[in-house]
Write a protein that holds these residues in place. Sequence first.
Motif, PDB file in Angstrom:
ATOM      1  N   ALA A 212       0.823  -1.224   0.000  1.00 24.88           N
ATOM      2  CA  ALA A 212       0.000   0.000   0.000  1.00 24.88           C
ATOM      3  C   ALA A 212       0.852   1.268   0.000  1.00 24.88           C
ATOM      4  N   ASN A 213       2.166   1.104  -0.167  1.00 25.44           N
ATOM      5  CA  ASN A 213       3.082   2.251  -0.198  1.00 25.44           C
ATOM      6  C   ASN A 213       2.919   3.151   1.032  1.00 25.44           C
ATOM      7  N   VAL A 214       2.899   2.506   2.191  1.00 26.39           N
ATOM      8  CA  VAL A 214       2.800   3.260   3.449  1.00 26.39           C
ATOM      9  C   VAL A 214       4.205   3.701   3.853  1.00 26.39           C
ATOM     10  N   LYS A 215       4.340   4.973   4.248  1.00 24.36           N
ATOM     11  CA  LYS A 215       5.631   5.431   4.776  1.00 24.36           C
ATOM     12  C   LYS A 215       5.630   5.178   6.277  1.00 24.36           C
ATOM     13  N   VAL A 216       6.707   4.591   6.777  1.00 28.14           N
ATOM     14  CA  VAL A 216       6.741   4.249   8.204  1.00 28.14           C
ATOM     15  C   VAL A 216       7.859   5.020   8.905  1.00 28.14           C
ATOM     16  N   ALA A 217       7.531   5.591  10.049  1.00 25.98           N
ATOM     17  CA  ALA A 217       8.564   6.201  10.903  1.00 25.98           C
ATOM     18  C   ALA A 217       8.648   5.393  12.188  1.00 25.98           C
ATOM     19  N   VAL A 218       9.851   4.918  12.486  1.00 27.67           N
ATOM     20  CA  VAL A 218      10.085   4.191  13.739  1.00 27.67           C
ATOM     21  C   VAL A 218      10.795   5.152  14.696  1.00 27.67           C
ATOM     22  N   SER A 219      10.383   5.119  15.954  1.00 27.26           N
ATOM     23  CA  SER A 219      11.023   5.994  16.943  1.00 27.26           C
ATOM     24  C   SER A 219      12.348   5.390  17.381  1.00 27.26           C
ATOM     25  N   LEU A 220      13.422   6.104  17.099  1.00 21.86           N
ATOM     26  CA  LEU A 220      14.768   5.682  17.516  1.00 21.86           C
ATOM     27  C   LEU A 220      15.497   6.929  18.010  1.00 21.86           C
ATOM     28  N   ASP A 221      16.013   6.873  19.222  1.00 22.53           N
ATOM     29  CA  ASP A 221      16.617   8.077  19.809  1.00 22.53           C
ATOM     30  C   ASP A 221      18.139   8.058  19.776  1.00 22.53           C
ATOM     31  N   GLY A 222      18.709   7.274  18.863  1.00 32.78           N
ATOM     32  CA  GLY A 222      20.169   7.260  18.744  1.00 32.78           C
ATOM     33  C   GLY A 222      20.714   5.887  19.082  1.00 32.78           C
ATOM     34  N   GLU A 223      21.949   5.871  19.592  1.00 32.97           N
ATOM     35  CA  GLU A 223      22.581   4.590  19.919  1.00 32.97           C
ATOM     36  C   GLU A 223      21.803   3.895  21.037  1.00 32.97           C
ATOM     37  N   LYS A 224      22.006   2.578  21.119  1.00 32.96           N
ATOM     38  CA  LYS A 224      21.201   1.741  22.034  1.00 32.96           C
ATOM     39  C   LYS A 224      21.162   2.279  23.470  1.00 32.96           C
ATOM     40  N   GLU A 225      22.324   2.645  23.997  1.00 35.75           N
ATOM     41  CA  GLU A 225      22.366   3.027  25.412  1.00 35.75           C
ATOM     42  C   GLU A 225      21.482   4.249  25.686  1.00 35.75           C
ATOM     43  N   ALA A 226      21.582   5.235  24.800  1.00 37.45           N
ATOM     44  CA  ALA A 226      20.777   6.453  24.981  1.00 37.45           C
ATOM     45  C   ALA A 226      19.297   6.138  24.773  1.00 37.45           C
ATOM     46  N   HIS A 227      18.994   5.427  23.699  1.00 29.43           N
ATOM     47  CA  HIS A 227      17.606   5.080  23.379  1.00 29.43           C
ATOM     48  C   HIS A 227      16.934   4.385  24.566  1.00 29.43           C
ATOM     49  N   ASP A 228      17.623   3.391  25.115  1.00 27.40           N
ATOM     50  CA  ASP A 228      17.013   2.578  26.176  1.00 27.40           C
ATOM     51  C   ASP A 228      16.827   3.330  27.496  1.00 27.40           C
ATOM     52  N   LYS A 229      17.520   4.466  27.639  1.00 25.30           N
ATOM     53  CA  LYS A 229      17.326   5.253  28.867  1.00 25.30           C
ATOM     54  C   LYS A 229      15.941   5.896  28.901  1.00 25.30           C
ATOM     55  N   ALA A 230      15.401   6.209  27.719  1.00 22.70           N
ATOM     56  CA  ALA A 230      14.119   6.930  27.691  1.00 22.70           C
ATOM     57  C   ALA A 230      12.975   6.078  27.177  1.00 22.70           C
ATOM     58  N   ARG A 231      13.274   5.154  26.277  1.00 24.73           N
ATOM     59  CA  ARG A 231      12.212   4.392  25.624  1.00 24.73           C
ATOM     60  C   ARG A 231      12.188   2.979  26.202  1.00 24.73           C
ATOM     61  N   LYS A 232      11.252   2.757  27.117  1.00 25.02           N
ATOM     62  CA  LYS A 232      11.188   1.482  27.843  1.00 25.02           C
ATOM     63  C   LYS A 232       9.806   0.862  27.708  1.00 25.02           C
ATOM     64  N   THR A 233       9.761  -0.444  27.923  1.00 23.26           N
ATOM     65  CA  THR A 233       8.460  -1.120  27.970  1.00 23.26           C
ATOM     66  C   THR A 233       7.767  -0.767  29.287  1.00 23.26           C
ATOM     67  N   VAL A 234       6.508  -1.186  29.403  1.00 23.92           N
ATOM     68  CA  VAL A 234       5.779  -0.961  30.656  1.00 23.92           C
ATOM     69  C   VAL A 234       6.541  -1.611  31.813  1.00 23.92           C
ATOM     70  N   ALA A 235       7.209  -2.741  31.525  1.00 23.58           N
ATOM     71  CA  ALA A 235       7.952  -3.449  32.574  1.00 23.58           C
ATOM     72  C   ALA A 235       9.328  -2.826  32.830  1.00 23.58           C
ATOM     73  N   GLY A 236       9.682  -1.776  32.077  1.00 27.85           N
ATOM     74  CA  GLY A 236      10.938  -1.070  32.337  1.00 27.85           C
ATOM     75  C   GLY A 236      12.131  -1.584  31.545  1.00 27.85           C
ATOM     76  N   LYS A 237      11.889  -2.424  30.546  1.00 28.11           N
ATOM     77  CA  LYS A 237      12.986  -2.997  29.756  1.00 28.11           C
ATOM     78  C   LYS A 237      13.287  -2.089  28.549  1.00 28.11           C
ATOM     79  N   GLY A 238      14.551  -2.027  28.151  1.00 33.89           N
ATOM     80  CA  GLY A 238      14.929  -1.236  26.975  1.00 33.89           C
ATOM     81  C   GLY A 238      14.279  -1.782  25.706  1.00 33.89           C
ATOM     82  N   THR A 239      14.092  -0.914  24.704  1.00 34.00           N
ATOM     83  CA  THR A 239      13.296  -1.313  23.534  1.00 34.00           C
ATOM     84  C   THR A 239      14.063  -1.229  22.215  1.00 34.00           C
ATOM     85  N   PHE A 240      15.341  -0.881  22.304  1.00 34.99           N
ATOM     86  CA  PHE A 240      16.120  -0.620  21.097  1.00 34.99           C
ATOM     87  C   PHE A 240      16.140  -1.815  20.138  1.00 34.99           C
TER      88      PHE A 240
END
Length: 461
Positions: A212-240
């Motif tokens: 369907a030619n959908v454009k997708v944006a995935v949220s990524l805040d940089g390298e794994k360590e930085a990303h995982d500091k802010a973007r966590k699951t409900v259980a508090g696990k990193g999501t990178f």
Amino acid sequence: MDPIQETTPFISLQCSVFAHCLARGSTFLLYHSILMGLLRVDRDAYDVYRMFDGGTNLHQVLARHPQCGAYIQELVRKGFLVRTGIDELTDYRKAARRSDTPDLDIMYILSTDSCNFRCGYCFIENDMGDFYRFSEMNLDTLKKGVDFFQAHARKSETGPVVIFYGGEPLLNRRVVTEGVKYIRNSHPDTVINLITNGSIMSPETVGILADANVKVAVSLDGEKEAHDKARKTVAGKGTFDDAVHTYRMLQAAGVRMGISFTIGSHNVDRLRDHLAYLVDAFQPEGIGMNFLLETEGVRKDLMVDIEYATDKAIEGFAFLREKGIYEDRMMRKVKPFIEGKIHLKDCGAPGQQIVLAPDGDIGVCHGFLSSRRYFTYNIHRNPDPPLDEIFRDWYGRYPLQMDACADCIALGICGGGCPYQSHVKEGSLWALDKRMCMHNKKFVEWLLWDVGSESEHAVPR
Ligand code: SF4
Ligand code: SF4
């Protein structure tokens, strides 16, 4: 006799109220904050211009500076000098008021208001009250909402834009995939975007999005360590790792990919390095930089000083520009500046966008999802609600109509930041969004020097 003197000997001219000057050493930049004209002048030429302060007869100035005829013509042509006595602000405000009508071309579909992540800066999930009732959209709601949107969307070359958003939209996978097919079949010219946290993806979903030619944006805040500091699951696990896995699956299937990059204390110090990593590792078509909103539920330790964040974001923008990567936040101001067109609004809510909540409520801003303020109609109870009513409280909410902005250098580029942030912090949609106000002033000054220091002098030296 100079042609300008010959034809207009008795005209009294004054400096425009929209004229601003930036100075560095002996270089002065004159800038018109509405027409966006820019002139690089030296001290002498600037002094000639200032002779018109408060209104001066053109003849008198030319008598003292006969060599300045062409320069003064240029000042008139670019709007820096206007006839004495005209009320420019009222005239421009009246003209802009004509655009305070529905001009719909963006629709957010919140297929669900739930999310399996708890990112520290999410102003939607973190601000849901304890008694908020979560829900999932059904296909009937989506179809009714889309049909209403399409019936009123502005006809344009690029087509209207539908954005699947949430919560995490793919928690309601069926409505996203069936909805995408419905939109592509019934309204083929629509641009379809999906913004996802990247945690839920299957080969079947990838195939549907690619077809369907959908454009997708995935949220990524940089390298794994930085990303995982802010973007966590409900259980508090990193999501990178999950986000990267999804990104690569989609990219391998030929889906057009972008990255949504949020700036906070977790990545701001090395912002350029994080962007360089993302460009190198993922080759996105575009990267959108987001600044944090300051709301009740947002983690305070992620907030950053906006001036510092702006300096870093400008550095990041310059890097992306060099690499040929489109960055939306800055480019949506740079483009109108280059084209000399005013950028009235930075947010679609004053007339340009609607938000369809999972239960069919129609509003203009997803920030108000929890309180349902400004969600006046429901698509099931009223399949064709009046757009003028939907936007009533938002019309005119842009800098040109706001007294606090009238003499600001960023007036024609700023767009007014986020009215929801103004509401949360200052209690009114119509107040300044102070953080983005600071950001925009700084960005405009950078932009003017970036362009202006290379331009030719208005008066040959
Ligand atoms: S008011 Fe703010 S949060 Fe709401 S749509 Fe506009 S920019 Fe987004
Ligand atoms: S919000 Fe701030 S930066 Fe924007 S035009 Fe108004 S005063 Fe200027």
